[in-house]
Design a protein around this motif. Sequence first.
Motif, mmCIF file in Angstrom:
data_model
loop_
_atom_site.group_PDB
_atom_site.id
_atom_site.type_symbol
_atom_site.label_atom_id
_atom_site.label_comp_id
_atom_site.label_asym_id
_atom_site.label_seq_id
_atom_site.Cartn_x
_atom_site.Cartn_y
_atom_site.Cartn_z
ATOM 1 N N ASP A 71 0.871 -1.164 0.000
ATOM 2 C CA ASP A 71 0.000 0.000 0.000
ATOM 3 C C ASP A 71 0.913 1.219 0.000
ATOM 4 O O ASP A 71 1.898 1.266 0.746
ATOM 5 C CB ASP A 71 -0.886 0.028 1.253
ATOM 6 N N MET A 72 0.583 2.200 -0.815
ATOM 7 C CA MET A 72 1.433 3.382 -0.931
ATOM 8 C C MET A 72 0.637 4.631 -0.585
ATOM 9 O O MET A 72 -0.545 4.723 -0.911
ATOM 10 C CB MET A 72 1.995 3.480 -2.338
ATOM 11 N N GLU A 73 1.322 5.560 0.067
ATOM 12 C CA GLU A 73 0.694 6.812 0.490
ATOM 13 C C GLU A 73 1.661 7.958 0.212
ATOM 14 O O GLU A 73 2.835 7.892 0.587
ATOM 15 C CB GLU A 73 0.399 6.728 1.988
ATOM 16 N N LEU A 74 1.172 8.981 -0.453
ATOM 17 C CA LEU A 74 2.000 10.159 -0.717
ATOM 18 C C LEU A 74 2.169 10.959 0.570
ATOM 19 O O LEU A 74 1.199 11.236 1.269
ATOM 20 C CB LEU A 74 1.353 11.056 -1.777
ATOM 21 N N LEU A 75 3.395 11.347 0.884
ATOM 22 C CA LEU A 75 3.658 12.174 2.056
ATOM 23 C C LEU A 75 3.764 13.649 1.683
ATOM 24 O O LEU A 75 3.669 14.514 2.540
ATOM 25 C CB LEU A 75 4.956 11.724 2.739
ATOM 26 N N ASP A 76 3.994 13.935 0.425
ATOM 27 C CA ASP A 76 4.114 15.302 -0.079
ATOM 28 C C ASP A 76 3.079 15.492 -1.180
ATOM 29 O O ASP A 76 2.663 14.527 -1.820
ATOM 30 C CB ASP A 76 5.511 15.542 -0.668
ATOM 31 N N PRO A 77 2.671 16.740 -1.423
ATOM 32 C CA PRO A 77 1.750 16.956 -2.550
ATOM 33 C C PRO A 77 2.430 16.624 -3.876
ATOM 34 O O PRO A 77 3.664 16.656 -3.982
ATOM 35 C CB PRO A 77 1.404 18.438 -2.452
ATOM 36 N N PRO A 92 7.854 16.043 -14.217
ATOM 37 C CA PRO A 92 7.658 16.838 -13.009
ATOM 38 C C PRO A 92 8.843 17.764 -12.764
ATOM 39 O O PRO A 92 9.919 17.570 -13.323
ATOM 40 C CB PRO A 92 7.550 15.783 -11.908
ATOM 41 N N ASP A 93 8.616 18.772 -11.912
ATOM 42 C CA ASP A 93 9.714 19.675 -11.585
ATOM 43 C C ASP A 93 10.703 18.963 -10.660
ATOM 44 O O ASP A 93 10.582 17.771 -10.407
ATOM 45 C CB ASP A 93 9.191 20.987 -10.993
ATOM 46 N N GLU A 94 11.647 19.689 -10.131
ATOM 47 C CA GLU A 94 12.758 19.092 -9.386
ATOM 48 C C GLU A 94 12.427 18.714 -7.939
ATOM 49 O O GLU A 94 13.262 18.139 -7.265
ATOM 50 C CB GLU A 94 13.937 20.071 -9.390
ATOM 51 N N LYS A 95 11.253 19.044 -7.443
ATOM 52 C CA LYS A 95 10.929 18.763 -6.045
ATOM 53 C C LYS A 95 10.689 17.269 -5.843
ATOM 54 O O LYS A 95 9.981 16.637 -6.618
ATOM 55 C CB LYS A 95 9.685 19.539 -5.621
ATOM 56 N N PRO A 96 11.265 16.694 -4.793
ATOM 57 C CA PRO A 96 11.038 15.264 -4.547
ATOM 58 C C PRO A 96 9.628 15.007 -4.026
ATOM 59 O O PRO A 96 8.998 15.891 -3.446
ATOM 60 C CB PRO A 96 12.078 14.919 -3.484
ATOM 61 N N VAL A 97 9.153 13.814 -4.236
ATOM 62 C CA VAL A 97 7.871 13.383 -3.687
ATOM 63 C C VAL A 97 8.158 12.138 -2.857
ATOM 64 O O VAL A 97 8.627 11.130 -3.375
ATOM 65 C CB VAL A 97 6.849 13.060 -4.799
ATOM 66 N N ARG A 98 7.891 12.243 -1.568
ATOM 67 C CA ARG A 98 8.140 11.109 -0.687
ATOM 68 C C ARG A 98 6.904 10.213 -0.640
ATOM 69 O O ARG A 98 5.779 10.691 -0.701
ATOM 70 C CB ARG A 98 8.491 11.597 0.712
ATOM 71 N N VAL A 99 7.154 8.911 -0.537
ATOM 72 C CA VAL A 99 6.073 7.920 -0.508
ATOM 73 C C VAL A 99 6.309 6.991 0.671
ATOM 74 O O VAL A 99 7.430 6.542 0.905
ATOM 75 C CB VAL A 99 6.055 7.099 -1.822
ATOM 76 N N ARG A 100 5.241 6.719 1.418
ATOM 77 C CA ARG A 100 5.322 5.731 2.485
ATOM 78 C C ARG A 100 4.681 4.458 1.940
ATOM 79 O O ARG A 100 3.589 4.496 1.392
ATOM 80 C CB ARG A 100 4.555 6.196 3.717
ATOM 81 N N TYR A 101 5.373 3.363 2.066
ATOM 82 C CA TYR A 101 4.799 2.111 1.600
ATOM 83 C C TYR A 101 4.835 1.099 2.742
ATOM 84 O O TYR A 101 5.768 1.051 3.523
ATOM 85 C CB TYR A 101 5.502 1.587 0.350
#
Length: 106
Positions: A71-77, A92-101
């Motif tokens: 199961d995955m959940e986005l931590l950042d928009p 996408p732009d350079e900002k990272p997107v963190r994911v909790r799995y």
Amino acid sequence: CMRHFDETVYAEPQKFKPERFIGYGAGLSPVIDGKPYAWVPFSAGRHKCSGYPLAMLEIPVVMALMFREYDMELLDPLPGYNFQQAFGVIGPDEKPVRVRYTKRSK
């Protein structure tokens, strides 16, 4: 001939000069000293990496396996988009997107 060893593109191509690869442009198609595609490590056209088609087939399979097991959940928009072209792809732009799995229970 590999482009980065081409004397018409780089003076003294056999010498180690990493600064010669500093250029501008998007992705793997920088313009260096006014020469487009002067450094394309995985090549393009008929000399493209031979593993590219296999990788394009494997990516959806690996992603499906990941989504089946976790199961995955986005931590950042979600990031905005950078409309600068890189091989015709808008990414996408350079900002990272963190994911909790978390592992799914069976």
